[in-house]
Design an enzyme around this catalytic site. Structure first.
Site, PDB file in Angstrom:
ATOM      1  N   ARG A1129      45.943  36.402  45.051  1.00 51.17           N
ATOM      2  CA  ARG A1129      47.007  36.677  46.015  1.00 51.17           C
ATOM      3  C   ARG A1129      48.318  36.101  45.473  1.00 51.17           C
ATOM      4  NH1 ARG A1129      48.643  33.643  51.428  1.00 51.17           N
ATOM      5  NH2 ARG A1129      50.474  34.949  51.811  1.00 51.17           N
ATOM      6  N   HIS A1174      57.212  36.386  51.146  1.00 55.27           N
ATOM      7  CA  HIS A1174      56.779  34.996  51.246  1.00 55.27           C
ATOM      8  C   HIS A1174      58.024  34.111  51.187  1.00 55.27           C
ATOM      9  CE1 HIS A1174      53.118  32.213  50.634  1.00 55.27           C
ATOM     10  NE2 HIS A1174      54.150  31.440  50.921  1.00 55.27           N
ATOM     11  N   GLU A1219      53.122  33.932  57.072  1.00 54.83           N
ATOM     12  CA  GLU A1219      53.452  32.832  58.000  1.00 54.83           C
ATOM     13  C   GLU A1219      54.776  33.046  58.727  1.00 54.83           C
ATOM     14  OE1 GLU A1219      53.039  29.056  56.054  1.00 54.83           O
ATOM     15  OE2 GLU A1219      50.908  29.344  55.658  1.00 54.83           O
ATOM     16  N   ASN A1361      45.994  31.742  57.385  1.00 58.01           N
ATOM     17  CA  ASN A1361      46.217  30.519  56.609  1.00 58.01           C
ATOM     18  C   ASN A1361      45.919  29.309  57.493  1.00 58.01           C
ATOM     19  OD1 ASN A1361      47.232  32.289  54.746  1.00 58.01           O
ATOM     20  ND2 ASN A1361      49.355  31.562  54.836  1.00 58.01           N
ATOM     21  N   TYR A1363      45.017  24.876  57.371  1.00 62.39           N
ATOM     22  CA  TYR A1363      44.907  23.652  56.576  1.00 62.39           C
ATOM     23  C   TYR A1363      44.340  22.461  57.346  1.00 62.39           C
ATOM     24  CZ  TYR A1363      47.781  25.983  53.068  1.00 62.39           C
ATOM     25  OH  TYR A1363      48.240  26.842  52.130  1.00 62.39           O
ATOM     26  N   GLU A1428      44.922  31.477  52.897  1.00 69.63           N
ATOM     27  CA  GLU A1428      45.308  30.188  52.309  1.00 69.63           C
ATOM     28  C   GLU A1428      44.467  29.092  52.935  1.00 69.63           C
ATOM     29  OE1 GLU A1428      49.436  28.990  52.431  1.00 69.63           O
ATOM     30  OE2 GLU A1428      50.141  30.981  51.854  1.00 69.63           O
TER      31      GLU A1428
END
Length: 1572
Positions: A1129, A1174, A1219, A1361, A1363, A1428
């Site tokens: 990606r 992005h 995002e 995404n 985290y 992600e």
């Protein structure tokens, strides 16, 4: 006798009452018909009693095995009115219609839905053996029918029942207590005959689900109230005012429903489950107003037949209504042909047969009595009119907060006799008193509820009389109720609880009232016959190892191996949480000390202590606080036992107040009342099987002894020994664990050196050493006294509790710093431990330092006293275990300190500092440094011959304003106890016990009451010193119950594999890696400008070169091949291909870079996954407004069109925007990312978000309409989000905050794309806050109907995404207008979560599975590609990135669980990031890469980190093969970390083209239907 009429319209319904007429003549009384003899018999038995005979108190006990209970009702306590799919009930509707007191509702109530642990904690404290609760029908079946079953609702009751059983409490479940599902009421509720089948089905579910654990069932509770107040007077929901038909029909259907439920149990479950099913009927007692008038006696009987008999007669006698009731109604129907007052349904013969005998016990709810007279009811509907009676109260009766409950305890005994005679002669079943209690007002002294105690005492005693004197079979007594709750129409204005609930506080804290302590005493005594409780005989404690003499410590000691072992640990290794349990028999306890809690400073002959003297001097303590009353434990033993029972501790450490036993310090002044207090305490602990750990001296020296010089007087050695001798002799038959002194270091240094604490002697160079010398000798003498005189017969253990901070050297690699750290430990701990545990003498480090300093100061001898040979021999080995008090860690470094004045502190030649990276606490210089405890325990093991260790104090102070929601204390215990577990489980340290400091907030020495260490909050402003459990108390109970931290399911590794064709990828973004910022005609981006603006990017880093990927296609593809990914990606730089952002000028050189990259990827059999945007918007577009200007939508569409047309024949995976949350909020709200705008945080982020969504939709439709058929690709948007958990999981307010965090994060963009439009939560909150600020419309833009349709469904998969996870709590920002204020939540991280190189990213894998499940549930289980996921580091370069390998393994394993266990449709996983790169505003300081990029080398080589091997193995295995099945072939041939740049593999000549993989061919193309 003057009689008073009263209005009893209330929550239990209304019987209209009148004042007694002046004349007793009843004009139309036609004589009394014959009625059953039961009432007459009972009246004959009791009616002639004098008041004295009636109220005589019976001092006897209840039968063995008697069930002591308290209760609650679902709608009154649970709250969570719409949590987890619960259906609305008629009481929800009632509250929402504003029909309760002050418009109050039961929406939150006591929040019991989230507080099972809180409620069961109270029950353990109360000491009940039974708990009666009701099940919310609508929580189990939201619509009332099985088809709507809510598993989460059932799980709540599972959790409650299991928690009760774990605590030894028998659950009693009521199937129906008034809260009918509203959806059933919409069809007539209890007047609709079909409800019988619904009840049967509901009951059947409950029996099958819970009956293996619930052995006692009430089908209904107080059904008379439902019929009377719900369908008769209409005072209760559903508010039907129809006493002619509906009220009787409701009863008819409830009786049939009860019978069906009973038969269901009897036929299907009784044999296997062995339980009992009954019904709880409410009834007053009724007495004739004029006992001399037979017609009043008959009227009193009719009163009971109309109330109790209406239900009891069909069930317990003949399956039909009472003849009296039927006769009265028939009579009235004849009398009133024009206005029928009542229509009684008729049971068929079969129905009667089915109803009769359907109870295994008779449950009785009883609260009060009435005086009844005969009257003419005329044609008035309702029991009084139809029954020809009127009810009254005697003004002499004690009133309560309710106008219908008057205290008439004798009525209970009489009613029990009546029930036994009337109903239980044929059906021999026992009586359960299922509810008895009274309300108090909601204001005033709510905790000191003397009136409730009087009520309970007398009513319980009347039940005892019925059992003991009248032989009535009563087996259970239930006090109404466990805690204050929502009392129907009265809302929260009437309080029935044994526990006060603060409904003003979102935490809903529960505090025991005085009645709770009274009830626990009654239970303990099983009535009123005097204490007959068990005293557990404590086993003798054997010394498992006699201390052998050890050689003196070297300088530095050999224990320096501890620093060698631990000080080089990485933060990851140091902080990694360890799951496991302590050994069986581990001693879990809590602590206190006499001066801090007892109070009673001069009560019953106690003498003053030095702390009394000190605190009585003005200004000694903040606010002139003192321990005169403290927690008043001297007068509140029962209240302390309540807390200890609730905690389920195994031991309780307390100290004996010397001056309470010997007021002047000597045996001749013996104070027996003081001895009695400690006997009561010790006996009470033994009765609850709690081991007393007694400290003989915890700083409160009798003042009389201080006047003789205190511990500076050698005579104290003998005086103390005599006190110890007395305690051993008096208490030693029950005390097996003795501590002579608590923290002698504090006594010597703070008391005689610094002079900070009593006796406030300031002599830092000499006195501390002299005092310590005497304390050590006094300890040794007491030890030998026990050893010689008592050990053989008593079998106890004796030690001393030493306090010590862990000391970490400033630099472990510098020998003198290690020597300094060792010296610090020897001066603090070794000062006392070395003589006692080693060789009877001080450590050489001390003797050397003090001796040398003394000589340098010109003294002829050392200031450190010396022991004789005999003394050394006498001292060494005088401890049976090692007791240590520990709170914090300090960092030490060598320093040459001053010679003058002489001081114990300066003698050490070192300086100490705080460990700056750890959380602060409410005590200055006492940071929470959990990892120090493990090292300290290891040091003790090494230094003192591997002794058995008890941690006798450990805890944390919080500020006064932190009352019960003390998450900081929870984190403290969670981390410190785990470090003790590591020491035991990993290092082999013999940790035998852990004592949490402290049981409750108390007098904290020099801090007074400014801080609290307690697991329980104490309100020192109230005379009763009410104690309220904190969040930490519930946490600590769970630790005790689990005996540590057993591995939770979340943390257990799952073995298995992802689907075939699973996408394994890694990712980068153009600005972060490409460089070439002005190369080949590239235009400027907003990130070029942002990074070239001062103070925007850390260290002035920028992406001008970055990783130079623009010139390193071959190297990048080579490392991708090494990684074994199937996909890559990356993003396209919009200004590289369109320098001004428009298609006016296409930069072919820029496009060519992407052609080369795509071709190289395909040649390597790696599929490109392209992100169109992005974050690097062309600066030219920002100049005209960027994402704020809605013309951007068309410009983005045109840009996308170009890319699809040029690359789409080779690229099959697309992301429109990455995002959007960060673009909108971080870039345009906080201004922490390009374009760096922060001055319109209340509007701009929402405008930008709005345009991002429209731009995404247009790009998606463009692809869908123009390219999909030919190119066969898939396209979506990538949305990022943390998962959010409540900071306090027991708190609805925190749970709601966590929901808002998620909805304002992922939901902001996912809801419009997947569900259509913004979520109702976002729309409502932002609109309400906008209007409140005076704005005319919401700050959140609105989509038109066409736009909603255009955006909804514009996805082929969910690009996600993720985290980390956060813990959320509510924050009120007032009228501020911005995103955070709209969200209304703050977030923190759990201290046990591992850190990363990014402050916001904590390692919390469990949240990954949870948010994947959230996506499945919230957005219809779309195919998910994780686009992600990864973690960062910062600081020194280390290719052995075990933290990253750990992260990937844990997070990917959670994704596997979501896929295999939860059926989440996960299609791919992408690791962020391929290589270290420019991490936006943090520059190159945060490194996420699997490959290290060496920026000090102009060639920017890519070097594999260790995590490359781990990730490529997971890829190779397509998951996690089970090691139990033997080595898997996929584990061979994996990449290893390298130390040299990768040599690129030449691209093949041929370029492969991709067809969309099978896994996506059946994925719905959502927008085709809804978006066109």
């Amino acid at each position: 006798m003057k009689i008073m009429g009263c209005d009893i319209m209330d929550m239990l319904g209304k019987l209209e009452m009148e004042d007694v007429p002046k004349s007793n003549a009843i004009t139309d009384y036609n004589g009394i018909k014959a009625f059953r003899n039961s009432y007459q018999n009972v009246w004959n038995k009791f009616g002639a009693q004098t008041t004295q005979e009636r109220d005589l108190f019976l001092n006897e006990s209840f039968p063995s095995g008697f069930q002591w209970a308290t209760c609650s009702e679902s709608f009154k306590v649970e709250g969570g009115w719409e949590e987890d799919g619960k259906g609305e009930t008629i009481w929800d509707s009632f509250g929402h219609d504003g029909l309760a007191f002050a418009n109050q509702t039961a929406d939150l109530a006591c929040d019991s839905y989230h507080k099972v642990d809180y409620d069961v904690y109270l029950l353990r404290g109360l000491h009940v053996n039974t708990y009666q609760f009701s099940i919310s029908w609508a929580r189990i079946f939201p619509s009332g029918h099985r088809g709507s079953q809510s598993e989460k609702g059932a799980l709540y009751y599972d959790k409650l029942i299991n928690a009760l059983i774990e605590s030894g409490i028998q659950p009693v479940a009521t199937l129906y207590h008034w809260d009918l599902p509203q959806s059933l009421q919409d069809y007539g509720g209890w007047t609709n005959a079909s409800i019988v089948e619904a009840v049967k089905d509901y009951a059947d579910f409950c029996f099958s689900r819970f009956g293996d654990r619930v052995k006692t069932w009430n089908t209904f509770s107080s059904p008379w109230v439902v019929s009377h107040a719900g369908y008769g007077t209409g005072e209760h929901p559903p508010g039907v005012k129809d006493y002619v038909v509906s009220s009787y029909q409701a009863t008819h259907n409830m009786l049939k429903s009860h019978a069906e439920a009973w038969h269901s149990y009897n036929d299907k479950y009784r044999k296997t489950q062995g339980g009992k099913v009954g019904i709880a009927l409410n009834s007053d007692w009724a007495e004739p107003m004029d006992p001399s008038r037979p017609e009043d006696i008959a009227a009193a009987d009719r009163y009971l037949q109309f109330m109790l008999g209406w239900f009891a007669h069909p069930i317990f006698l003949d399956g039909d209504y009472p003849p009296t009731l039927k006769t009265q109604i028939e009579k009235k129907q004849k009398e009133c042909p024009l206005s029928e007052p009542a229509r009684l349904p008729v049971f068929t013969a079969e129905e009667s047969q089915r109803i009769r005998g359907t109870a295994d016990f008779l449950g009785l709810n009883h609260y009060t009595s009435r005086l009844v007279n005969n009257s003419v009811g005329g044609c008035t509907p309702g029991p009084q009119g139809v029954g020809n009676f009127q009810a009254h109260v005697d003004p002499a009766w004690s009133s309560t907060a309710s106008d219908w409950i008057y205290s008439t305890p004798w009525g209970l005994r009489r009613l029990l006799n009546y029930i036994s005679t009337e109903y239980l002669n044929i059906t021999k079943v026992p009586i359960h008193i299922t509810g008895n209690g009274m309300p108090t007002e909601y204001s005033g002294d709510t905790l000191n509820d003397i009136s409730r105690i009087d009520y309970m005492k007398s009513y319980i005693n009347e039940a005892l009389k019925a059992i003991f004197l009248d032989r009535v079979d009563v087996q259970q007594f239930t006090v109404q109720s466990l805690m204050d709750g929502f009392e129907g129409k009265q809302g929260y204005s009437q309080r029935f609880g044994l526990h006060h609930v603060n409904f003003e506080d979102a935490d809903r804290p529960r505090t025991p009232k005085q009645s709770a302590y009274f009830y626990s005493q009654v239970i303990k005594q099983n009535g009123f016959g005097g204490h007959k409780g068990n005293i557990f005989k404590l086993a003798k404690m054997q010394i498992t190892q006699r201390l052998t003499a050890l050689s003196p410590s070297e300088v530095p000691s050999k224990s320096k191996v501890v620093w060698e072992k631990f000080s080089h640990q990485s933060e990851f290794q140091r902080k990694l949480y360890h799951y496991g349990t302590f050994p069986q028999g581990f001693s879990w306890g809590v602590s206190s000390s006499s001066y801090q809690i007892e109070g009673g400073w001069n009560a019953d002959g106690k003498g003053p202590s030095i702390w009394d003297t000190f605190t009585h001097k003005p200004s000694s303590i903040p606010d002139n606080a003192n321990g005169d009353v403290a927690c008043d434990s001297y007068n509140r033993l029962e209240e302390d036992f309540y807390m200890l029972r609730a905690l389920s501790v195994k031991s309780y450490r307390f100290s004996v107040s010397w001056s309470r036993i010997f007021p002047d310090g000597r045996r001749t002044s013996l104070n027996q009342k003081g001895v009695d207090y400690y006997n009561g305490l010790i006996d009470g602990l033994s009765a609850h099987n709690i081991t007393p750990m007694v400290t003989l001296y915890h700083w409160d020296l009798p003042q009389a002894l201080q006047s003789l010089g205190g511990w500076d007087n050698v005579e104290m050695i003998n005086i103390f020994n005599d006190f110890c001798d007395f305690c051993f002799a008096t208490f030693g038959n029950r005390v097996k664990f003795w501590v002579t002194f608590n923290q002698p270091h504090t006594i010597a240094w703070s008391g005689y050196g610094l002079g900070q604490i009593p006796p406030n002697v300031k002599n830092p160079g000499i006195a501390p050493y002299r005092i310590a010398h005497n304390l050590i000798k006094a300890h040794a003498k007491a030890y030998h006294t026990y050893d010689d005189k008592y050990r053989k017969s008593q079998g106890g253990l004796v030690s001393i509790a030493l306090n010590v901070d862990w000391i970490e050297p400033k630099d472990v690699d510098v020998p003198r710093e290690v020597v300094a750290a060792d010296r610090a430990l020897q001066f603090q701990l070794g000062w006392f431990a070395h003589p006692i545990f080693k060789n009877g003498d001080y450590p050489n480090a001390m003797k050397w330092q003090v001796g040398n300093k003394s000589e340098l100061q010109g003294l002829t001898e050392t200031r450190l006293p010396s022991f004789t040979v005999e003394e050394k021999s006498f001292i060494k080995g005088t401890a049976d275990m090692f007791c240590v008090n520990h709170y914090t860690t300090k960092i030490a470094r060598h320093a040459t300190l001053r010679l003058s004045p002489a001081s114990y502190e300066y003698d050490q030649d070192l300086s100490k500092a705080e460990e700056g990276d750890s959380p602060t606490t409410a005590i200055t210089n006492q940071r929470a440094v959990a990892w120090g405890l493990r090292r300290l325990l290891n040091w003790i093991k090494e230094e003192y011959g591997d002794p058995e260790i008890y941690i006798t104090e450990n805890g944390v102070a919080t500020e006064l304003k932190t009352t019960w929601d003390d998450s900081a204390r929870v984190f403290y215990y969670k981390t410190y106890v785990d470090e003790a577990l590591k020491a035991y489980d990993l290092d082999g340290v013999k940790v035998k016990g852990y004592i949490a400091t402290s049981l409750m907030d108390s007098f904290e020495w020099l801090n007074g009451y400014k801080v609290g260490f307690g697991l329980h909050h104490v309100d020192f402003t109230k005379p009763n010193r009410p104690r309220t459990p904190k969040y930490s108390a519930h946490f600590y109970y769970k630790v005790i119950k689990d005996n540590g931290f057993p591995t939770p399911d979340d943390e257990k590794q799952m073995y298995g594999h992802f689907q075939k064709d699973f996408i394994w990828s890694t990712a980068t973004a153009s600005y972060q890696i490409e460089g070439g910022w002005r190369a080949d005609g590239k235009g400027l981006s907003i990130w070029d400008k942002f990074a070239h603006t001062p103070l925007r990017v850390f260290n002035d880093d920028n992406g001008d070169i970055a990783c130079n990927s623009y010139n390193k296609v071959e190297e990048d593809v080579a490392i991708l091949r090494q990684l074994k990914v199937t996909h890559y990606r990356f993003s396209i730089s919009w200004p590289r291909v369109l320098p001004d952002g428009t298609t006016k000028h296409i930069n072919e050189d820029g496009l060519n870079y992407y052609h080369r990259l795509v071709d190289a990827l395909l040649a390597a059999n790696i599929q490109p996954h392209i992100t169109l945007y992005h974050w690097d918007l062309p600066q030219a577009l920002q100049v005209i407004g960027g994402w704020e200007n809605d013309t951007i939508v068309v410009k983005f569409r045109d840009y996308a069109d170009l890319i699809f047309s040029r690359l789409g024949h080779k690229v099959k995976f697309w992301i429109t925007i990455n995002e959007p949350y960060n673009i909108a909020n971080v870039g345009h709200g906080y201004g922490a990312a390009a374009p760096g705008i922060s001055f319109r945080p209340g509007t701009l982020p929402y405008i930008v978000g709005h345009n991002l969504l429209k731009a995404h939709a247009e790009a998606w439709h463009l692809y869908n309409d123009k390219y999909r058929a030919k190119q066969q690709g898939i396209i979506s948007i990538t949305i990022n989000s943390d998962w959010s958990e409540p900071r306090n999981p027991y708190k609805q307010e925190d749970i709601d905050a966590a929901k808002r965090v998620v909805q304002f994060y992922i939901g902001w963009f996912a809801h419009p794309v997947f569900n259509g439009d913004y979520s109702n939560m976002m729309k409502t909150i932002i609109q309400e806050r906008s209007f409140a600020a005076g704005l005319l419309k919401s700050r959140l833009p609105e989509f038109t109907a066409e736009e909603i349709k255009r955006i909804k469904g514009t996805y082929d998969y969910f690009g996600f995404n993720h985290y980390t996870t956060v813990l959320a709590f509510p924050v009120n920002y007032g009228n501020l207008q911005h995103y955070d204020a709209d969200r209304g939540a703050g977030t923190i991280a759990d201290r046990t979560w591992l850190d990363s190189g990014s402050s916001w990213l904590k390692v919390s894998p469990f949240g990954f599975r949870k948010i994947l499940n959230f996506i499945k549930k919230e957005y219809g289980n779309p195919p998910i590609i994780i686009t992600e996921n990864g973690m960062s580091e910062r600081g020194p370069i280390d290719l052995n990135d075990i933290h990253r390998s750990y992260y990937y393994e844990k997070y990917i394993n959670q994704a596997l669980k979501a896929y295999l266990l939860d059926n989440v449709d996960i299609r791919g996983y992408t690791a962020w990031s391929l290589m270290d790169n420019l991490e936006w505003a943090t520059g190159f300081s945060e490194r996420f890469g699997l490959f290290y990029v060496n920026h000090s080398d102009p060639k920017l080589p890519r070097v594999a980190k260790k995590s490359v091997a781990r990730y490529s193995t997971i890829i190779n295995c397509n998951g996690f093969p089970d090691p139990a099945l033997g080595p898997h072939e996929c584990l061979n041939n994996v990449s290893e970390a390298t130390s040299a740049p990768i040599t690129p593999v030449p691209a093949e000549d041929t370029v492969g083209f991709l067809v969309v993989p099978n896994q996506f061919q059946n994925a719905p193309v959502h927008g085709q239907a809804s978006g066109n």
